[in-house]
Scaffold this motif. Structure first.
Motif, PDB file in Angstrom:
ATOM      1  N   VAL A 169       0.938  -1.225  -0.084  1.00 20.16           N
ATOM      2  CA  VAL A 169       0.220  -0.011   0.083  1.00 20.16           C
ATOM      3  C   VAL A 169       0.929   1.090   0.010  1.00 20.16           C
ATOM      4  N   THR A 170       0.498   2.208  -0.320  1.00 22.52           N
ATOM      5  CA  THR A 170       1.100   3.516  -0.425  1.00 22.52           C
ATOM      6  C   THR A 170       0.617   4.424   0.678  1.00 22.52           C
ATOM      7  N   SER A 205      -3.357   0.112   5.863  1.00 23.99           N
ATOM      8  CA  SER A 205      -2.728  -0.910   6.685  1.00 23.99           C
ATOM      9  C   SER A 205      -3.645  -1.113   8.023  1.00 23.99           C
ATOM     10  N   VAL A 206      -3.972   0.162   8.516  1.00 27.86           N
ATOM     11  CA  VAL A 206      -4.516  -0.061  10.069  1.00 27.86           C
ATOM     12  C   VAL A 206      -6.143  -0.368   9.899  1.00 27.86           C
ATOM     13  N   GLN A 207      -6.745  -0.237   8.423  1.00 26.07           N
ATOM     14  CA  GLN A 207      -8.341  -0.842   8.728  1.00 26.07           C
ATOM     15  C   GLN A 207      -8.551  -2.201   9.150  1.00 26.07           C
ATOM     16  N   ALA A 218       2.134  11.252   1.839  1.00 26.38           N
ATOM     17  CA  ALA A 218       3.251  11.694   2.055  1.00 26.38           C
ATOM     18  C   ALA A 218       4.078  11.020   2.646  1.00 26.38           C
ATOM     19  N   ILE A 219       3.723  10.149   3.528  1.00 30.62           N
ATOM     20  CA  ILE A 219       4.590   9.494   4.731  1.00 30.62           C
ATOM     21  C   ILE A 219       4.558   7.977   3.960  1.00 30.62           C
ATOM     22  N   ASN A 220       5.816   7.404   4.050  1.00 30.37           N
ATOM     23  CA  ASN A 220       6.008   6.147   3.426  1.00 30.37           C
ATOM     24  C   ASN A 220       5.719   5.068   4.669  1.00 30.37           C
ATOM     25  N   PRO A 221       4.727   4.186   4.629  1.00 32.28           N
ATOM     26  CA  PRO A 221       4.202   3.289   5.672  1.00 32.28           C
ATOM     27  C   PRO A 221       5.522   2.575   6.106  1.00 32.28           C
ATOM     28  N   ASN A 222       6.407   2.216   5.574  1.00 33.17           N
ATOM     29  CA  ASN A 222       7.659   1.452   6.137  1.00 33.17           C
ATOM     30  C   ASN A 222       8.478   2.380   6.950  1.00 33.17           C
ATOM     31  N   GLN A 281       8.213   4.830  -4.734  1.00 29.54           N
ATOM     32  CA  GLN A 281       7.097   3.778  -5.098  1.00 29.54           C
ATOM     33  C   GLN A 281       6.841   4.442  -6.609  1.00 29.54           C
ATOM     34  N   GLU A 282       6.345   3.148  -7.190  1.00 31.67           N
ATOM     35  CA  GLU A 282       5.478   3.691  -8.530  1.00 31.67           C
ATOM     36  C   GLU A 282       4.406   2.670  -8.571  1.00 31.67           C
TER      37      GLU A 282
END
Length: 995
Positions: free
Chosen positions: A142-143, A148-150, A218-222, A352-353
């Protein structure tokens, strides 16, 4: 020779020093050894090794080796690491000690949650704070972290607005408090900095519902270490007017002490549409069309190209053709971190693309750079933390969503392209859907978030703190529409091409000085926080359109347009100031009282209403600390807590209380006029929300089973809405406070069980369920207002009023509806409508984690019980030149009296089109939209490598939205908006290596 007394004294001192030094030297030893973990005895760096009762401390190196100077006859050594259980070893004369650390079972006493202005142990918190850790977020395909938190937090509903890359999310924390949609956005805090809720998009609504673009894109989940949601009054009141709809706190990762890491993470993903509708094939569709004209009693006209001109044998699955591609996505991230006892840093870069499922090369690209630095002085008095996030996003998307066209296009429609690759218009009989591919919607975004937090311990019980920073976001978008997207038979050229551009930039800074006190005596402990906030934001925006170009090659350069229309150039300023305080009192470590208060000032209100007071009281009773409860061996932890308080809401936009004017589009005598657009209202004031909560938390059988239950009640009043005015005033409405009340109540249940944790095979499971309820409690003079058809006292604000569907009239063959007033007519008055409660009845998630040796796996089920609009809402009248789902084959006839749809019609008979229109807005268009979805599956394998300096290597496989179990009639039960692409099914393969 005679010795003096001074000489004798000197000799004595030398002798005493020699003896003492010799004894100390004899008792000082050097202890060495190696610290390992796991079945394969992997060396562990960053372990703090110290002598019990001494200030001698050292750290293990990258090979797990330590060396420590010790004193004393028989000392003990303590080994500490944040991820493993602490061990204390008596030396018994040894100088070489090799040990293996075991995995740490973090109990509720050890978990620390971030409440924004302070941190608190989960055991001692009095408020409601949900937390998702990095382990549950990272490496998902996911971007945006919201995907992820759903399903992982009770009381927090997350809905993805679109499957188109770069879209937004609808997030509700314990329901909707405000009647206005934009008044329900939570406050986002990234590393201590508040940021704007959404980018103000103008042109993206064609592909992104509401034109919403999430700030968390704007925030990378990783890069995220933790994701916390503050829900109740006790947790949110310290944010005052900004916390009415909850607070989301995102904390990025920091460098770890005693460890240097270079980490590379890369993955590749493929996404497809998760579900397709079964549509009519050629024979079914053409049969429907011919029957429609026969039912209408008219001859097939020449413009019925699907029957007269196009091939009767050609068949195209338009869902496969227009939204059936595989969208590719790739992620590459490189991070470097280092930590010592006093200093740590982390630098991370991610790229990411993400492609689309449309048959064209549209792509969404993001580049993220994160840097964090921490320093603590050796005497532990001074602490400094610096955080920086820089993000660049570039989104190139089709200017029109293909989803609706893929469902309605005739199955025998012509091919999309000619043999030479040009667009096929089939002699002007065909409106080519991919003609919009030559148009574009583009947006670019630059985001900078930087902050600093400093603290100095002035006295052992008092610290001075300061936090501040700035956020800058520049958002630019284009909508390009060349003449080539239209049928050539229209005779258009580049002089009719048009280009639109909007630009907005937002700059915000915040300064927050604080004083923090922490003092304990006897059985008492007090924590005190006093602070102030000064925040200023400035937003600039403007639009410009260009019409007519010499060539489409110039369409991106609006200066080359023959005609230019410049829209309003707007400059908004927002000033916010506040003072706040928190007092936390503990008695006997089991009775806890938390009091917070804040006085806010906002420039969005008139001079007499700019300040508001908000506060809360929270209390907790740790039952398990009572002496009479300690005798219960199976009870590890028990707590009762509750809170009550108020928070405000100023999310109404700037200058809403002032007289405002808009530039007129009409020019008279070469003079541009101004039109009055808003009336002055000096009484404009805050929305207010009163929040209440009671909760119980338990942990049983040595923390193997934990469970909690909470009941909340939020009542929002003084609603900020546009109150309608008579047309004679010259204004449609006035912005004002309506004395209406919206109440949100609900139950939240959470439980988790460590089923297997001592064996080599480990298995844990957790479940959360939320049962929400929302009602409009008060609305003065509702019956006589323009809101009468929208709201009803005692019902949710999400209700809809629709016609009561009564089946098909066997005499007329038309849909029939209940006539409540008995006048034999069905029209729009309220007495001919019934109330349907659309929305969630309950929702939740069930997650599971397993591990066995180098293997680990997890999966999450997300479930929702709800009612919502179904496909009948968007259905074009069956029999017109539009394809239909196979369900429409169940048509009424004397031979099929239980048929679901009235006899087909071409849309030429007014009575039939009117009946269909009522059908679209009736109870027949609302149905069960409940579903159970396999939201996420992850399988990891830890490769055993110790060569070439590799510390760890992991290969992982992930899946997102893999399976949906539902009876819903439509593309997606979670996403029911017409004409937009729903969330996609994704498979991902990735590799992570740590040096």
């Amino acid at each position: 020779m005679k010795k003096s007394y001074s000489d004798i004294g000197s000799i004595g001192l030398v002798f005493m020093f020699t003896v003492i030094y010799g004894n100390i030297k004899a008792q000082t030893k050097t202890v060495t050894g190696t610290v390992t973990v796991g079945e394969d005895q992997s060396p562990l760096s960053g372990v703090v090794v110290s002598q019990d009762g001494s200030d001698q401390v050292t750290l293990t190196n990258s090979k797990g080796i330590y060396q420590l100077e010790i004193t004393g006859e028989n000392p003990s050594i303590i080994f500490r690491h944040p991820e493993y259980a602490e061990k204390k070893i008596a030396l018994d004369g040894r100088t070489i000690v090799n040990i293996k650390l075991d995995g740490k079972e973090r109990s509720i006493e050890e978990v620390v949650v971030n409440a924004g202005y302070y941190k608190v142990r989960d055991k001692e918190r009095t408020g409601s704070i949900a937390r998702v850790s990095a382990k549950e977020i990272e490496n998902q395909p996911v971007t945006n972290v919201l995907s992820s938190v759903q399903g992982r937090m009770s009381g927090v509903s997350v809905t993805q607005n679109s499957g188109t890359p770069g879209g937004g999310f609808d997030i509700q924390i314990r329901g909707k408090n405000s009647i206005r949609r934009e008044g329900n956005e939570p406050l986002y805090i990234i590393d201590g900095m508040p940021i704007l809720s959404e980018s103000p998009s103008v042109y993206s609504a064609t592909v992104l519902p509401y034109g919403s673009i999430s700030p968390l894109n704007a925030i990378n989940p990783n890069d995220i270490e933790s994701f916390e949601v503050l829900k109740d009054a006790d947790a949110t009141a310290i944010y005052g007017s900004r916390g009415a709809n909850g607070v989301i706190i995102v904390t990025t990762k920091k460098g770890r002490k005693g460890r240097t890491e270079l980490k590379l993470n890369t993955s590749y993903a493929l996404s497809t549409v998760a579900n397709r509708l079964r549509m009519m094939n050629n024979s079914e569709y053409l049969g429907m069309r011919r029957q429609a004209f026969q039912n209408d009693g008219i001859a097939i006209p020449a413009i019925a190209y699907d029957l007269n001109t196009w091939s009767q044998e050609r068949y195209t699955d338009w869902q496969k053709e227009l939204i059936g591609n595989r969208a590719e996505a790739s992620v590459a991230q490189l991070s470097l971190s280092r930590g010592s006892e006093n200093t740590s840093f982390l630098i991370s870069y991610g790229h990411q693309e993400q492609g689309t499922v449309y048959p064209s090369g549209f792509r969404y690209k993001t580049n993220n750079l994160t840097g964090n630095f921490s320093y603590r002085s050796p005497d532990r008095k001074l602490e400094v933390n610096l955080t920086n996030t820089v993000s660049f996003q570039d989104n190139n998307v089709v200017n029109d969503d293909m989803t609706k066209r893929s469902l309605t296009l005739s199955p025998n429609a012509p091919a999309l392209y000619n043999a030479d690759g040009s667009l096929n218009w089939e002699n002007s009989t065909f409106t080519n859907p991919v003609a919009s591919f030559v148009s574009e919607y583009l947006n670019t975004s630059s985001f900078i978030n930087t902050g600093s937090q400093m603290s100095y311990k002035l006295f052992p019980f008092i610290s001075l703190k300061f936090s501040g920073g700035m956020t800058f976001n520049n958002f630019e978008e284009y909508s390009l529409k060349p003449h080539t997207m239209y049928n050539p038979s229209l005779g258009l050229n580049s002089s009719t091409s048009n280009s639109s551009k909007s630009n907005s930039s937002a700059f915000s800074y915040i300064l927050e000085p604080q004083v923090v006190g922490d003092y304990s005596w006897n059985n008492h402990r007090i924590e005190l926080l006093i602070g102030a906030t000064l925040q200023q934001s400035e937003t600039r925006s403007g639009t410009i359109q260009g019409y007519g170009f010499e060539s489409n090659a110039l369409i991106r350069n609006i200066a080359a347009a023959k005609t230019k229309v410049i829209g309003d150039q707007v400059n908004n300023q927002y000033n916010y100031t506040a003072v706040f305080a928190r007092l936390n009192y503990q008695f006997l470590k089991r009775y806890i009282l938390n009091v917070t208060g804040r006085r806010d000032g906002s420039s969005r209100f008139g001079p007499s209403n700019r300040f508001g007071n908000f506060g809360a009281v929270g209390a907790a009773w740790l039952l398990s600390e009572e002496p009479w409860m300690k005798r219960i061996s199976w009870l590890s932890f028990a707590k009762l807590r509750g809170s009550i308080g108020t928070s405000g809401n100023d999310r109404i936009g700037d200058y809403q209380y002032l007289d405002t004017y808009t530039v007129s589009t009409n020019i008279y005598n070469n003079i541009t006029a101004l039109n009055p657009s808003r009336l002055y209202n000096p009484n404009f004031s805050w929305e207010k929300t009163l929040k209440k909560e009671v909760a119980a938390e338990f942990s049983l059988f040595r923390n193997r089973w934990s469970l909690s239950a909470a009941y909340y009640e939020n009542t929002s009043s003084n609603q900020l809405v546009g109150i309608p005015l008579p047309a004679t005033t010259g204004f449609p409405s006035i912005q004002s406070n309506l004395p209406a009340k919206v109440r949100n109540t609900g139950w939240e249940f959470d439980t988790s069980v460590q089923v297997l944790k001592k064996s080599k095979l480990k298995y844990g499971t957790s479940l959360n369920i939320t049962i929400p309820d929302s009602r409009l409690m008060e609305f003065p003079n509702l019956e006589g207002s323009t809101y009468a058809n929208q709201y009803v006292i005692g019902y949710p604000t999400s209700l809809v009023k629709v016609y009561q569907y009564e089946g098909i009239n066997p005499q007329t063959g038309l849909y029939q509806f209940k006539d409540f007033n008995g006048d034999g007519k069905i029209s729009s008055p309220d007495d001919n409508k019934v109330i349907e409660r659309i929305g969630m009845r309950f929702f939740g998630g069930w997650s599971n984690t397993l591990s066995y040796g180098p293997w680990s796996a997890s999966f999450l089920w997300y479930f929702v019980k709800q009612r919502n609009w179904n496909y009948n809402k968007q259905m074009v009248i069956p029999g017109s030149m539009n394809n239909q789902p196979v369900e429409v084959l169940d048509v009424w006839s004397p031979d099929n009296p239980d048929g679901s749809y009235m006899p087909y019609s071409s849309g030429s008979v007014a009575a039939k089109t009117s009946a269909h229109s009522l059908f679209q807005n009736s109870t027949a268009a609302i149905g069960d939209a409940s579903f159970i979805r396999l939201k996420n599956v992850q399988l990891n394998y830890r490769i055993q490598v110790r060569e070439f300096g590799i510390r760890e290597a992991i290969i992982y496989v992930q899946g997102q939205n893999l399976l949906t179990i539902t009876k819903y009639f439509g593309l997606d039960p979670e996403f029911v908006l017409n004409g937009f692409l729903p969330p996609l099914k994704t498979y991902s393969l990735g590799f992570q290596v740590t040096f």
